[in-house]
Design a protein around this motif. Sequence first.
Motif: not given
Length: 180
Positions: A22-23, A74-77, A89-93, A172-174
């Motif tokens: 995870v980065i 993990i990042s912004d868009l 991909f995980q959106l940065c909360h 949605r999946d992020k």
Amino acid sequence: RTGNALNPTAEAIRREVIQSQVIASDETGARVDGTNQWQWVFRTSQASYYVIVPSRGSQVIRDVLGEAQPDVWISDLWSAQQKAPAAQFQLCHAHQLRDLEFAKDCGDQRFAPAMQALLRRSEKLARARGKLPPTEFEAKAQQIHRQCDALLAEHAAHPEGRKLQRRYRRHRDKLFVFLE
């Protein structure tokens, strides 16, 4: 001279970062000798690697990662971030909470506050993962997913809320990869 002396240490940190599953990454503007450049950070739970370069493009990610392919990015868009060679991909909360706060400040009284509360609840659940039986954790995670889907199905009345709602529908999946 100091930079050259620190290069072996920086390279060791980079190698540690790119071995992570995870980065998280972000970039921000930086002035260097009177010119605009970009300071990038690549983070894991154990290390942070920084690089300042003239580019904000996806080539920076490829240069840092080499052949590495993390499981989760993990990042912004920002488009360059979305080109990282990751499985998910995980959106940065933090970025999303900031944008939702802006929507609230602009007058969104329904979607933005509800989405903010949901993101915060999901983070609280993730921190409690080790303290909950797996079946309870999974049930609460599924509840968060259902509530998110319900929020995204509603009509956001405020323009700023609608803008974010469209974003979250597209991505949605992020939103909650970290719960998996």
